[in-house]
Each structure stands twice: as structure tokens, then as C-alpha cells.
Design a protein around this motif. Sequence first.
Motif, PDB file in Angstrom:
ATOM      1  N   MET A 386       5.126   1.498   6.907  1.00  0.00           N
ATOM      2  CA  MET A 386       6.423   1.781   6.261  1.00  0.00           C
ATOM      3  C   MET A 386       7.228   0.530   5.929  1.00  0.00           C
ATOM      4  SD  MET A 386       6.338   5.080   6.115  1.00  0.00           S
ATOM      5  CE  MET A 386       7.991   5.618   5.769  1.00  0.00           C
ATOM      6  N   GLY A 387       6.632  -0.663   5.967  1.00  0.00           N
ATOM      7  CA  GLY A 387       7.375  -1.866   5.637  1.00  0.00           C
ATOM      8  C   GLY A 387       8.373  -2.233   6.720  1.00  0.00           C
ATOM      9  N   ASN A 388       9.250  -3.178   6.424  1.00  0.00           N
ATOM     10  CA  ASN A 388      10.322  -3.539   7.349  1.00  0.00           C
ATOM     11  C   ASN A 388      11.481  -4.136   6.567  1.00  0.00           C
ATOM     12  OD1 ASN A 388       7.985  -5.349   7.239  1.00  0.00           O
ATOM     13  ND2 ASN A 388       9.208  -6.800   8.377  1.00  0.00           N
ATOM     14  N   ARG A 389      12.581  -4.385   7.264  1.00  0.00           N
ATOM     15  CA  ARG A 389      13.830  -4.761   6.602  1.00  0.00           C
ATOM     16  C   ARG A 389      13.636  -5.948   5.667  1.00  0.00           C
ATOM     17  NH1 ARG A 389      17.651  -1.622   5.644  1.00  0.00           N
ATOM     18  NH2 ARG A 389      17.647  -0.921   7.819  1.00  0.00           N
ATOM     19  N   GLY A 390      14.033  -5.749   4.409  1.00  0.00           N
ATOM     20  CA  GLY A 390      13.901  -6.790   3.410  1.00  0.00           C
ATOM     21  C   GLY A 390      12.517  -6.886   2.790  1.00  0.00           C
ATOM     22  N   LYS A 391      11.570  -6.061   3.254  1.00  0.00           N
ATOM     23  CA  LYS A 391      10.210  -6.071   2.726  1.00  0.00           C
ATOM     24  C   LYS A 391       9.858  -4.643   2.331  1.00  0.00           C
ATOM     25  CE  LYS A 391       9.025  -9.960   5.687  1.00  0.00           C
ATOM     26  NZ  LYS A 391       8.175 -10.463   6.792  1.00  0.00           N
ATOM     27  N   VAL A 392      10.238  -4.285   1.115  1.00  0.00           N
ATOM     28  CA  VAL A 392      10.179  -2.905   0.645  1.00  0.00           C
ATOM     29  C   VAL A 392       8.756  -2.531   0.239  1.00  0.00           C
ATOM     30  CG1 VAL A 392      11.152  -1.250  -1.003  1.00  0.00           C
ATOM     31  CG2 VAL A 392      12.548  -3.138  -0.147  1.00  0.00           C
ATOM     32  N   VAL A 393       8.408  -1.278   0.501  1.00  0.00           N
ATOM     33  CA  VAL A 393       7.123  -0.745   0.061  1.00  0.00           C
ATOM     34  C   VAL A 393       7.372   0.439  -0.874  1.00  0.00           C
ATOM     35  CG1 VAL A 393       5.870  -1.497   2.100  1.00  0.00           C
ATOM     36  CG2 VAL A 393       6.946   0.753   2.105  1.00  0.00           C
ATOM     37  N   ASN A 394       6.419   0.645  -1.774  1.00  0.00           N
ATOM     38  CA  ASN A 394       6.444   1.755  -2.727  1.00  0.00           C
ATOM     39  C   ASN A 394       5.372   2.754  -2.294  1.00  0.00           C
ATOM     40  OD1 ASN A 394       5.558   2.129  -6.253  1.00  0.00           O
ATOM     41  ND2 ASN A 394       6.918   3.358  -5.026  1.00  0.00           N
ATOM     42  N   ILE A 395       5.728   4.033  -2.143  1.00  0.00           N
ATOM     43  CA  ILE A 395       4.822   5.045  -1.601  1.00  0.00           C
ATOM     44  C   ILE A 395       4.637   6.168  -2.611  1.00  0.00           C
ATOM     45  CG2 ILE A 395       4.496   6.753   0.240  1.00  0.00           C
ATOM     46  CD1 ILE A 395       6.162   4.879   2.047  1.00  0.00           C
ATOM     47  N   TRP A 396       3.378   6.568  -2.815  1.00  0.00           N
ATOM     48  CA  TRP A 396       3.055   7.749  -3.608  1.00  0.00           C
ATOM     49  C   TRP A 396       2.466   8.784  -2.654  1.00  0.00           C
ATOM     50  CZ3 TRP A 396      -0.484   5.262  -7.947  1.00  0.00           C
ATOM     51  CH2 TRP A 396       0.237   4.257  -8.607  1.00  0.00           C
ATOM     52  N   GLN A 397       3.043   9.968  -2.604  1.00  0.00           N
ATOM     53  CA  GLN A 397       2.522  11.005  -1.712  1.00  0.00           C
ATOM     54  C   GLN A 397       2.153  12.260  -2.485  1.00  0.00           C
ATOM     55  OE1 GLN A 397       5.155  13.122   0.992  1.00  0.00           O
ATOM     56  NE2 GLN A 397       3.626  13.046   2.628  1.00  0.00           N
ATOM     57  N   TRP A 398       0.922  12.708  -2.303  1.00  0.00           N
ATOM     58  CA  TRP A 398       0.462  13.993  -2.821  1.00  0.00           C
ATOM     59  C   TRP A 398       0.469  15.000  -1.693  1.00  0.00           C
ATOM     60  CZ3 TRP A 398      -3.527  16.957  -0.991  1.00  0.00           C
ATOM     61  CH2 TRP A 398      -3.883  18.083  -1.743  1.00  0.00           C
ATOM     62  N   ARG A 399       0.928  16.241  -2.001  1.00  0.00           N
ATOM     63  CA  ARG A 399       1.009  17.286  -0.987  1.00  0.00           C
ATOM     64  C   ARG A 399       0.298  18.545  -1.476  1.00  0.00           C
ATOM     65  NH1 ARG A 399       7.094  17.595   1.340  1.00  0.00           N
ATOM     66  NH2 ARG A 399       6.425  19.787   1.307  1.00  0.00           N
ATOM     67  N   ALA A 400      -0.501  19.134  -0.592  1.00  0.00           N
ATOM     68  CA  ALA A 400      -1.261  20.334  -0.949  1.00  0.00           C
ATOM     69  C   ALA A 400      -0.355  21.526  -1.182  1.00  0.00           C
ATOM     70  CB  ALA A 400      -2.272  20.656   0.155  1.00  0.00           C
ATOM     71  N   PHE A 452      11.057   2.058   9.563  1.00  0.00           N
ATOM     72  CA  PHE A 452      11.137   3.424  10.060  1.00  0.00           C
ATOM     73  C   PHE A 452      12.530   4.002   9.824  1.00  0.00           C
ATOM     74  CE2 PHE A 452       7.949   1.303  12.815  1.00  0.00           C
ATOM     75  CZ  PHE A 452       6.856   2.056  12.432  1.00  0.00           C
ATOM     76  N   GLY A 453      12.555   5.259   9.382  1.00  0.00           N
ATOM     77  CA  GLY A 453      13.827   5.932   9.164  1.00  0.00           C
ATOM     78  C   GLY A 453      14.503   5.616   7.851  1.00  0.00           C
ATOM     79  N   THR A 454      13.820   4.903   6.952  1.00  0.00           N
ATOM     80  CA  THR A 454      14.441   4.521   5.675  1.00  0.00           C
ATOM     81  C   THR A 454      13.756   5.159   4.474  1.00  0.00           C
ATOM     82  OG1 THR A 454      13.056   2.548   5.379  1.00  0.00           O
ATOM     83  CG2 THR A 454      15.069   2.289   6.684  1.00  0.00           C
ATOM     84  N   LEU A 455      12.818   6.064   4.697  1.00  0.00           N
ATOM     85  CA  LEU A 455      12.060   6.654   3.588  1.00  0.00           C
ATOM     86  C   LEU A 455      12.997   7.389   2.634  1.00  0.00           C
ATOM     87  CD1 LEU A 455       9.144   7.045   2.553  1.00  0.00           C
ATOM     88  CD2 LEU A 455       9.102   9.205   3.807  1.00  0.00           C
ATOM     89  N   THR A 456      12.954   7.004   1.353  1.00  0.00           N
ATOM     90  CA  THR A 456      13.881   7.541   0.359  1.00  0.00           C
ATOM     91  C   THR A 456      13.139   7.889  -0.931  1.00  0.00           C
ATOM     92  OG1 THR A 456      15.617   6.106   1.248  1.00  0.00           O
ATOM     93  CG2 THR A 456      16.006   7.107  -0.915  1.00  0.00           C
ATOM     94  N   PRO A 457      13.230   9.139  -1.403  1.00  0.00           N
ATOM     95  CA  PRO A 457      12.610   9.479  -2.690  1.00  0.00           C
ATOM     96  C   PRO A 457      13.304   8.757  -3.832  1.00  0.00           C
ATOM     97  CG  PRO A 457      13.144  11.460  -1.413  1.00  0.00           C
ATOM     98  CD  PRO A 457      13.844  10.315  -0.749  1.00  0.00           C
ATOM     99  N   GLN A 458      12.543   8.373  -4.828  1.00  0.00           N
ATOM    100  CA  GLN A 458      13.150   7.814  -6.029  1.00  0.00           C
ATOM    101  C   GLN A 458      13.828   8.931  -6.815  1.00  0.00           C
ATOM    102  OE1 GLN A 458      10.488   5.481  -8.413  1.00  0.00           O
ATOM    103  NE2 GLN A 458      10.076   3.986  -6.796  1.00  0.00           N
ATOM    104  N   PRO A 459      14.840   8.609  -7.636  1.00  0.00           N
ATOM    105  CA  PRO A 459      15.485   9.640  -8.461  1.00  0.00           C
ATOM    106  C   PRO A 459      14.457  10.355  -9.336  1.00  0.00           C
ATOM    107  CG  PRO A 459      16.705   7.579  -8.562  1.00  0.00           C
ATOM    108  CD  PRO A 459      15.421   7.274  -7.845  1.00  0.00           C
ATOM    109  N   ARG A 514       2.627  15.985  10.512  1.00  0.00           N
ATOM    110  CA  ARG A 514       3.807  15.915   9.656  1.00  0.00           C
ATOM    111  C   ARG A 514       4.534  14.616   9.982  1.00  0.00           C
ATOM    112  NH1 ARG A 514       4.987  19.326  13.785  1.00  0.00           N
ATOM    113  NH2 ARG A 514       6.914  19.001  14.967  1.00  0.00           N
ATOM    114  N   ASN A 515       5.270  14.102   9.010  1.00  0.00           N
ATOM    115  CA  ASN A 515       6.062  12.887   9.187  1.00  0.00           C
ATOM    116  C   ASN A 515       5.190  11.761   9.765  1.00  0.00           C
ATOM    117  OD1 ASN A 515       8.260  14.388   8.256  1.00  0.00           O
ATOM    118  ND2 ASN A 515       8.791  15.042  10.325  1.00  0.00           N
ATOM    119  N   GLY A 516       5.546  11.259  10.961  1.00  0.00           N
ATOM    120  CA  GLY A 516       4.816  10.142  11.546  1.00  0.00           C
ATOM    121  C   GLY A 516       3.535  10.519  12.248  1.00  0.00           C
TER     122      GLY A 516
END
Length: 532
Positions: A386-400, A452-459, A514-516
Motif C-alpha cells: 500500500m505504499g507509504n507517506r509521500g510515496k504514492v501507489v496507483n491501484i487497479w482492483q477487479w471484483r467478481a 495503511f488507512g489511506t486507500l482512496t478511490p479516484q473520482p 476482505r480488505n487486508g
Amino acid sequence: MAMKNFIRFQLRVWECVNQKSLIFFLVLFGLVFGITPLYAHGPMENAHGSASSPGQEKDLLRLGATVYKHMCVFCHGDDGNGGGKAMAYLYPWPRDFRQGVFKYRTTPFGSIPLDKDIHRTISRGVPGTSMPSWGGALTEDEISGAVQYIKTFSKKFEKEKPKEAITIPAVPASTPESVEKGKKVYQEMRCSRCHGTDLKGDGPIAAKLYDIWDHRVFVYDLTDPNTFKFGFDKKDLFLILTTGIDGTPMKSYNHLTDEERWDLSSYIESEIRKEEFKPAKYEIDLTTYRVDQEIDMDPENPLWENIPVQNIHTMPLNARRDPVDQIQFQSVVNDEGIAFRLVWEDSQPDRTSSRHQDFKDAIAMEFALGEVLLHKHGHNEPFFGMGNRGKVVNIWQWRADWQTEIETKEKLEYATKGLDLDTMIFGGEVNPVDALNPFRDVPVEELNAEGFGTLTPQPQTKQNVLGKGVWKEGKWSVVFFRALDSLNKWDIKFKRKNPVLVAFAVWDGKHQDRNGRKVISMWQRLKALELP
């Protein structure tokens, strides 16, 4: 008088020795009597078997502190108490180093481990747990430094010296007789109370076991070669039976004779399904292949038949039976976009999470943003979890479950021939079920995180990743697709000079993920695209 004559004789002898001979003699004298005593006891060794000078030890300790703070602190915590930020998502919990208790060692029961024992655990990891192998990521000096730094968390290493490593004799060959005798030892030692009569870890007291840290113990399947923490060769089995596993209910069986322990090792080895072993590297280089044809979302498109497959190793954050331990990876690119096809084994498709007791299958790709290099510049890449402060990651999630909702809606629309059911049922208002999921037209969501705890969907206006999943014959196949030109500064850029760092996660509904709670991979290096 005799003494004077002897002295005169010595002087005459020395006068006869030419200068070259004298130099040779002095050098030889120095080698024999001057240098040898310095090494009479070998290189300087500390109490734990590592040779180094005080200056080298300080350098190693500084290097180890840097490695620990970049690679280990997320799980093991700042003070080595096993309470890092990731701890809440892990089972078994990370090791608490403060008591100086280590599960793997080559020393007798009750002894602290040798440096090489801790080194081995760091280098090889602990299969079946969230402890990865760092052997391919760290240099020898970095691992040795990490060993020295980890030891500073416990005063045991200041007060005690490890005992000598256990010497294991030549491994005897297994025979039908030794296997049968080992089976009797297994029964007599009541091993089945924990490990079960079939060695699969479901014994009558398996769910009631705790370690010295008061954590619930997970008893692993001894027939699965992919979850043996310390190796499944007969010699490895004999060693664990001899040493025990400190801090756990798995005691030492050194009260048995060597022959009995070898027989027991023969029996256990005979039950291991070695043909199912999946050797894997934790970090590999991935390749995207250029194609000329159009790329669609169909995971069964014949296009993929000619694309090489690479296997990505995954590890469970929560101990489990039959985990997803491998993802098959393929990738293609054309002038329009890039696609990834991911395949993994799953005996049961979990397609819905509409009820509280339901859990869905899902998969995600995680990308490190920016021109980040793996294990360079002091391991300054983002944390793969999940990355860390100041080091952002981009996540793509597919869900059944989203895939199921979309397919159900399409079937309803086809069955009603375009009739607007929302107008009929909800009086022209938006269907409240649809309103809960703004991404209902696409089973993929794009997100960002920096810890951790910063997961945010893009608009919703910035969501530009497409995808589709198909379950067939015990496997999920999912395709992700995105245009090469991104809409958002928080999107991964594929047009670049350095490899893209990408990691993976799988949620398995049958394990109530689920989640973590999931299985994950470490960072992989996706080779930079060769674009015109």
C-alpha cells in the motif's frame, strides 16, 4: 675464552651472509614469529560467529539500521516488538525480537541462534507466512547488517553466547521399514493431536494452541511442500525434530534416539506431495509484448495463446490451507493501450458479497508512481504493501461481485428489451442499489494510497481502467486494459525510461478474504515499453 671465540665465530658467519640473504632471513623471521601470532586464534570473532573489526561492526550496524527502517519496520515495528503498522493485517503476527526467541536455529534447544541462522531466515524467508525472501533483494552486507541490528533489540545477545551448531551425521536412506517405524513413532509421540492422523494439521487440539506471545498457533499441512518454513528435505526435518521450534508448542524431540528421529523424518517425508512443489522467485522481471491487432477485454481471446506466461509468487498475509500461491502473468501493448491478463487457480468462484456472510473473489495490481528504482538509493522505493507517506501507489482492483452485477443488469436489459425498469419501479428516481456502486458499468476501480488507512478511490471522471473476468474449470482469468495516455497525475505512466514497479494481491472468497486479508506479491519489475 670459549664464549669470546663463539662470539667471534658468529660475527664471521654474519659477515659471510650477503645482503640479499640477510633480507630474506629477516622477512622469513617476521613471517614466522611476527605475523603468525596475530592470527593464532583466527580473525576476530564476536560471540555469535561473525568475523569483523569494531569499525566494520559499526558500519554493518549502520547499514543494518537503514535496511531495517526501509524493509522491516512495517511489520516488526520501530522497536522490534512485532507491532508495525502491518501487524493488524497479519497472522501469524511478526516476530517480537525483544525476547531473543527465534523459531529457526541450528543450535540446541534453549540456545540463542547463530548469526547464520538469522541470516538464513532473512535470506530465504518463511514460506506459508507473510515473511518474504530478501535474498534476492539485499546484498550479503545488508543482510549481515540487518542481523546485527535485529540483535540489538534483545539483551540476550549481550549476556549469552550461542551453543555450537548441532552436527548432523550422514543422512540414511529411507526404506519401507524405516517409514513404517517412523509411523509408529508418530503415533507413540501423539503427533496426531496437533498435526492430525493424515498430517494435514487438523488434529483435535490444533485450534487450541498458543505460543509464548499468547498468539494463536496455526498448524500447517505437513503434506504440502510449499508451506514448510524451514525446508522439507529429510535433513531439514531431522534438524527441526532435534531443535524444536522455540516459542511454540513444537518441542524438541532430542530425547528420542537418532535412529528414531531419522525414522520419523522418513515417515513425514514419505507423506509430502513433492510433485506439487512450486519453486519461485519473489521478485522477477516482467515483459510486455507488442502486438498489432486490437486488444479487447475477453480473457479467452486467442491473442493470448501466443503470449509467454510468467509466474508470480504470492504469499498469504493470513495463514491458510491451500492458499493462492501463484499468479500467471501476461501482457501486451499496441498503439492504443496496454493490457494485462492474470490467471490464478480457484476451485470455487465467489461472485457476490450482497449478504454479510458472503465474501467475493478479487484481484488488484499496484503500481509505484514516479521513476522509482527497486533496491537502489538505499531501498527508497515505496513499501509494496500500500505504499507509504509521500510515496504514492496507483491501484487497479477487479471484483467478481461487480462483474456479476454488470452481467445481471445486461441480462435483465436483454430480457426486458430495453424497458426502463427504474422508471416503472422507482418512479423515475435512480435505483438505490445502483447508486451504491458508481462504477457499476465497469468491474474495475482505480484507487491511490500512500500507506495503511489511506486507500482512496479516484473520482468517477478519472476512472479509465477497463476489465473483465471469467471463471472456468477451476481458474479465474482477468484482463485489465488502459489507454497509454493517462487522465490523472496519480495514474501510472507507462511511457518511461525505467521499469515500472508492480505488485499484486488476490482476495479469495472461500477464505473469507476482505480488505487486508489476502495474498500478495512483492514488487516485480515491468520492463519499460519500447515505444516509437
